[in-house]
Motif scaffolding. Structure first.
Motif, PDB file in Angstrom:
ATOM      1  N   PRO A 197       0.801  -1.231   0.000  1.00 18.66           N
ATOM      2  CA  PRO A 197       0.000   0.000   0.000  1.00 18.66           C
ATOM      3  C   PRO A 197       0.831   1.278   0.000  1.00 18.66           C
ATOM      4  CG  PRO A 197       0.063  -0.911   2.194  1.00 18.66           C
ATOM      5  CD  PRO A 197       0.799  -1.893   1.321  1.00 18.66           C
ATOM      6  N   THR A 198       2.148   1.158   0.128  1.00 21.52           N
ATOM      7  CA  THR A 198       3.025   2.334   0.142  1.00 21.52           C
ATOM      8  C   THR A 198       4.133   2.152  -0.891  1.00 21.52           C
ATOM      9  OG1 THR A 198       4.563   1.455   1.804  1.00 21.52           O
ATOM     10  CG2 THR A 198       2.578   2.555   2.619  1.00 21.52           C
ATOM     11  N   GLY A 199       5.177   2.940  -0.777  1.00 25.66           N
ATOM     12  CA  GLY A 199       6.318   2.823  -1.683  1.00 25.66           C
ATOM     13  C   GLY A 199       7.430   1.965  -1.126  1.00 25.66           C
ATOM     14  N   ALA A 200       7.105   1.055  -0.200  1.00 24.89           N
ATOM     15  CA  ALA A 200       8.139   0.213   0.397  1.00 24.89           C
ATOM     16  C   ALA A 200       8.692  -0.793  -0.602  1.00 24.89           C
ATOM     17  CB  ALA A 200       7.576  -0.508   1.617  1.00 24.89           C
ATOM     18  N   LEU A 201       7.863  -1.269  -1.511  1.00 23.49           N
ATOM     19  CA  LEU A 201       8.292  -2.221  -2.530  1.00 23.49           C
ATOM     20  C   LEU A 201       8.044  -1.625  -3.906  1.00 23.49           C
ATOM     21  CD1 LEU A 201       6.862  -5.505  -0.963  1.00 23.49           C
ATOM     22  CD2 LEU A 201       9.262  -4.833  -1.096  1.00 23.49           C
ATOM     23  N   THR A 202       9.076  -1.580  -4.720  1.00 22.82           N
ATOM     24  CA  THR A 202       8.973  -1.011  -6.056  1.00 22.82           C
ATOM     25  C   THR A 202       9.856  -1.816  -7.004  1.00 22.82           C
ATOM     26  OG1 THR A 202      10.791   0.537  -5.591  1.00 22.82           O
ATOM     27  CG2 THR A 202       8.546   1.338  -5.224  1.00 22.82           C
ATOM     28  N   ALA A 203       9.713  -1.547  -8.277  1.00 25.63           N
ATOM     29  CA  ALA A 203      10.593  -2.141  -9.279  1.00 25.63           C
ATOM     30  C   ALA A 203      11.796  -1.226  -9.499  1.00 25.63           C
ATOM     31  CB  ALA A 203       9.843  -2.331 -10.597  1.00 25.63           C
ATOM     32  N   ARG A 204      12.929  -1.830  -9.771  1.00 31.80           N
ATOM     33  CA  ARG A 204      14.133  -1.043 -10.044  1.00 31.80           C
ATOM     34  C   ARG A 204      13.877  -0.108 -11.226  1.00 31.80           C
ATOM     35  NH1 ARG A 204      18.424  -4.745 -12.085  1.00 31.80           N
ATOM     36  NH2 ARG A 204      17.515  -4.170 -14.096  1.00 31.80           N
ATOM     37  N   ASP A 205      14.277   1.126 -11.079  1.00 26.60           N
ATOM     38  CA  ASP A 205      14.031   2.148 -12.096  1.00 26.60           C
ATOM     39  C   ASP A 205      15.259   2.282 -13.001  1.00 26.60           C
ATOM     40  OD1 ASP A 205      13.392   4.291 -13.641  1.00 26.60           O
ATOM     41  OD2 ASP A 205      12.802   5.604 -11.992  1.00 26.60           O
ATOM     42  N   ASP A 206      15.122   1.842 -14.258  1.00 24.91           N
ATOM     43  CA  ASP A 206      16.228   1.912 -15.218  1.00 24.91           C
ATOM     44  C   ASP A 206      16.007   2.974 -16.286  1.00 24.91           C
ATOM     45  OD1 ASP A 206      17.601  -0.117 -13.947  1.00 24.91           O
ATOM     46  OD2 ASP A 206      16.777  -1.696 -15.213  1.00 24.91           O
ATOM     47  N   VAL A 207      15.072   3.876 -16.044  1.00 27.29           N
ATOM     48  CA  VAL A 207      14.755   4.890 -17.063  1.00 27.29           C
ATOM     49  C   VAL A 207      15.977   5.736 -17.412  1.00 27.29           C
ATOM     50  CG1 VAL A 207      13.403   6.956 -17.547  1.00 27.29           C
ATOM     51  CG2 VAL A 207      12.309   4.989 -16.487  1.00 27.29           C
ATOM     52  N   SER A 208      16.755   6.125 -16.400  1.00 31.16           N
ATOM     53  CA  SER A 208      17.923   6.970 -16.681  1.00 31.16           C
ATOM     54  C   SER A 208      18.935   6.240 -17.544  1.00 31.16           C
ATOM     55  CB  SER A 208      18.565   7.419 -15.365  1.00 31.16           C
ATOM     56  OG  SER A 208      18.978   6.300 -14.592  1.00 31.16           O
ATOM     57  N   LEU A 209      19.108   4.933 -17.319  1.00 29.64           N
ATOM     58  CA  LEU A 209      20.037   4.154 -18.143  1.00 29.64           C
ATOM     59  C   LEU A 209      19.549   4.075 -19.589  1.00 29.64           C
ATOM     60  CD1 LEU A 209      20.809   1.189 -15.699  1.00 29.64           C
ATOM     61  CD2 LEU A 209      22.201   3.230 -16.130  1.00 29.64           C
ATOM     62  N   ILE A 210      18.237   3.911 -19.739  1.00 25.75           N
ATOM     63  CA  ILE A 210      17.666   3.851 -21.088  1.00 25.75           C
ATOM     64  C   ILE A 210      17.855   5.182 -21.811  1.00 25.75           C
ATOM     65  CG2 ILE A 210      15.505   3.606 -22.378  1.00 25.75           C
ATOM     66  CD1 ILE A 210      14.588   1.677 -20.159  1.00 25.75           C
ATOM     67  N   MET A 211      17.595   6.278 -21.114  1.00 23.27           N
ATOM     68  CA  MET A 211      17.734   7.588 -21.744  1.00 23.27           C
ATOM     69  C   MET A 211      19.193   7.871 -22.110  1.00 23.27           C
ATOM     70  SD  MET A 211      14.725   8.498 -22.121  1.00 23.27           S
ATOM     71  CE  MET A 211      15.187  10.037 -22.929  1.00 23.27           C
ATOM     72  N   GLU A 212      20.129   7.426 -21.287  1.00 25.80           N
ATOM     73  CA  GLU A 212      21.544   7.594 -21.619  1.00 25.80           C
ATOM     74  C   GLU A 212      21.871   6.850 -22.910  1.00 25.80           C
ATOM     75  OE1 GLU A 212      24.013   6.360 -18.426  1.00 25.80           O
ATOM     76  OE2 GLU A 212      23.210   7.843 -16.995  1.00 25.80           O
ATOM     77  N   ALA A 213      21.332   5.639 -23.054  1.00 25.91           N
ATOM     78  CA  ALA A 213      21.587   4.858 -24.271  1.00 25.91           C
ATOM     79  C   ALA A 213      20.956   5.522 -25.492  1.00 25.91           C
ATOM     80  CB  ALA A 213      21.048   3.442 -24.090  1.00 25.91           C
ATOM     81  N   ILE A 214      19.733   6.024 -25.327  1.00 28.63           N
ATOM     82  CA  ILE A 214      19.050   6.681 -26.452  1.00 28.63           C
ATOM     83  C   ILE A 214      19.822   7.917 -26.910  1.00 28.63           C
ATOM     84  CG2 ILE A 214      16.994   8.045 -27.033  1.00 28.63           C
ATOM     85  CD1 ILE A 214      15.336   6.053 -25.462  1.00 28.63           C
ATOM     86  N   LEU A 215      20.368   8.661 -25.960  1.00 26.02           N
ATOM     87  CA  LEU A 215      21.056   9.913 -26.287  1.00 26.02           C
ATOM     88  C   LEU A 215      22.493   9.703 -26.751  1.00 26.02           C
ATOM     89  CD1 LEU A 215      19.743  12.085 -23.305  1.00 26.02           C
ATOM     90  CD2 LEU A 215      19.024  12.198 -25.693  1.00 26.02           C
ATOM     91  N   HIS A 254       9.594   4.845 -31.585  1.00 25.51           N
ATOM     92  CA  HIS A 254      10.537   5.537 -32.469  1.00 25.51           C
ATOM     93  C   HIS A 254      10.618   7.021 -32.108  1.00 25.51           C
ATOM     94  CE1 HIS A 254      11.870   2.431 -35.159  1.00 25.51           C
ATOM     95  NE2 HIS A 254      10.629   2.070 -35.484  1.00 25.51           N
ATOM     96  N   ALA A 255       9.471   7.620 -31.775  1.00 25.87           N
ATOM     97  CA  ALA A 255       9.454   9.043 -31.414  1.00 25.87           C
ATOM     98  C   ALA A 255      10.229   9.296 -30.125  1.00 25.87           C
ATOM     99  CB  ALA A 255       8.008   9.520 -31.262  1.00 25.87           C
ATOM    100  N   VAL A 256      10.203   8.326 -29.207  1.00 21.50           N
ATOM    101  CA  VAL A 256      10.982   8.453 -27.978  1.00 21.50           C
ATOM    102  C   VAL A 256      12.469   8.479 -28.290  1.00 21.50           C
ATOM    103  CG1 VAL A 256      11.631   7.243 -25.851  1.00 21.50           C
ATOM    104  CG2 VAL A 256       9.233   7.454 -26.486  1.00 21.50           C
ATOM    105  N   GLY A 257      12.854   7.754 -29.345  1.00 20.72           N
ATOM    106  CA  GLY A 257      14.261   7.767 -29.740  1.00 20.72           C
ATOM    107  C   GLY A 257      14.866   6.407 -29.989  1.00 20.72           C
ATOM    108  N   PHE A 258      14.111   5.348 -29.868  1.00 16.83           N
ATOM    109  CA  PHE A 258      14.653   4.019 -30.128  1.00 16.83           C
ATOM    110  C   PHE A 258      14.907   3.838 -31.626  1.00 16.83           C
ATOM    111  CE2 PHE A 258      12.446   3.311 -26.065  1.00 16.83           C
ATOM    112  CZ  PHE A 258      13.465   2.711 -25.352  1.00 16.83           C
ATOM    113  N   ASP A 259      16.012   3.155 -31.945  1.00 18.25           N
ATOM    114  CA  ASP A 259      16.387   2.992 -33.348  1.00 18.25           C
ATOM    115  C   ASP A 259      15.562   1.917 -34.041  1.00 18.25           C
ATOM    116  OD1 ASP A 259      18.566   4.908 -33.331  1.00 18.25           O
ATOM    117  OD2 ASP A 259      19.628   3.470 -32.064  1.00 18.25           O
ATOM    118  N   ARG A 260      15.352   0.803 -33.374  1.00 17.05           N
ATOM    119  CA  ARG A 260      14.621  -0.306 -34.001  1.00 17.05           C
ATOM    120  C   ARG A 260      13.571  -0.859 -33.031  1.00 17.05           C
ATOM    121  NH1 ARG A 260      17.122  -2.008 -38.663  1.00 17.05           N
ATOM    122  NH2 ARG A 260      19.247  -1.220 -38.975  1.00 17.05           N
TER     123      ARG A 260
END
Length: 281
Positions: A197-215, A254-260
């Motif tokens: 019911p709270t934020g005690a359990l979450t999934a690992r956030d890899d968004v920053s790693l993905i954005m680094e790869a896209i850029l 594709h608009a987000v920036g992924f190549d394929r």
């Protein structure tokens, strides 16, 4: 069937039904936090308190109805007790709501707002060490010891990854046998995250790693879309089934920036056939 009275209204319910379920069936709302129907009816949060005539305050989730029982859910005493119990939970909770990934879906925050609670006046609890590389992340300082993760993991997923030690205020949720999470047999099903019911359990956030790869122009980024994602991706965006087409999903990626962008439909079919063959064998 037995007949009880809830807030002056006669209510019929099957014998053995909890007061909470009887009230819900009658359209009477009782707030809950730790409760999971048929799985976690332990009354540990004390948020579902009601006033049972002749007995005083009781947790409605694990109090069974009986013939002639008279229950009040809306008295000032009930409201005050619920508020006090919620405040005690909040005082032991690391309430950094503005930066919490569950800020819009946190049951505790919703109830705290309903009961007009305040943040803890003292220092916030600190999270215990956790494996930052594991896909499942836990922040113990946001855990409210509701036991929902323990119940769903043991009774539904049959993995029993989570356990608890101590009683009362000293209760702590731990990984089974104090094992490192990577060695505890976690199937990464995500059910404990969904039911927390709270934020005690979450999934690992890899968004920053993905954005680094896209850029990074030197990195070619590839997306493989599973059938389940292709089928349900529009739900979170409010798109109808007709609008949430595979083509629109590919265009968005594709608009987000992924190549394929590839559809893994056929590979998933092969996986199903292989799993089925192994199961039969």
């Amino acid at each position: 069937m037995v007949t009880i009275t809830i807030n002056g209204q006669a209510v019929e319910a099957p014998e053995g039904t909890s007061v909470l379920d009887a009230a819900t069936a009658a359209g009477v709302t009782i707030p809950t936090l730790c409760y999971l129907k048929d799985l976690n009816c332990i009354g540990s949060c004390r948020v579902c308190l009601v006033d049972v005539e002749g007995e005083g305050l009781a947790a409605s989730c694990n109090t069974a109805v009986r013939e002639g029982m008279r229950v009040r859910t809306d008295t000032p005493q009930v409201a005050a007790a619920r508020r006090a119990n919620l405040q005690a939970i909040m005082d032991d909770h690391r309430a950094l709501c503005a930066t919490c990934v569950r800020q819009d879906t946190c049951a505790l925050r919703d109830l705290a707002s309903t009961f007009n609670l305040t943040d803890a006046p003292g220092p916030l609890p600190e999270p215990a060490p956790w494996d930052a590389d594991f896909p499942l992340q836990r922040d113990s300082s946001k855990c409210i010891k509701c036991m929902r993760c323990v119940a769903i993991c043991e009774k539904v997923q049959h993995c029993a990854v989570w356990d608890f030690t101590g009683v009362g205020p000293s209760t702590k949720i731990i990984v089974r046998d104090n094992l490192p999470i990577a060695e505890a047999g976690c199937a990464l099903c995500g059910q404990c995250i969904t039911h927390c019911p709270t934020g005690a359990l979450t999934a690992r956030d890899d968004v920053s790693l993905i954005m680094e790869a896209i850029l990074d122009p030197a990195v070619e980024t590839v997306v493989q879309v599973a059938p389940a994602v292709r089928t349900a991706w529009g739900e979170g965006l409010g798109l109808s089934r007709e609008e949430a087409t595979p083509g629109r999903l590919a265009a968005a990626l594709h608009a987000v920036g992924f190549d394929r962008v590839f559809d893994t439909d056929f590979a998933a079919d092969l996986t199903i056939m292989e799993e089925g063959s192994e199961f039969v064998e």
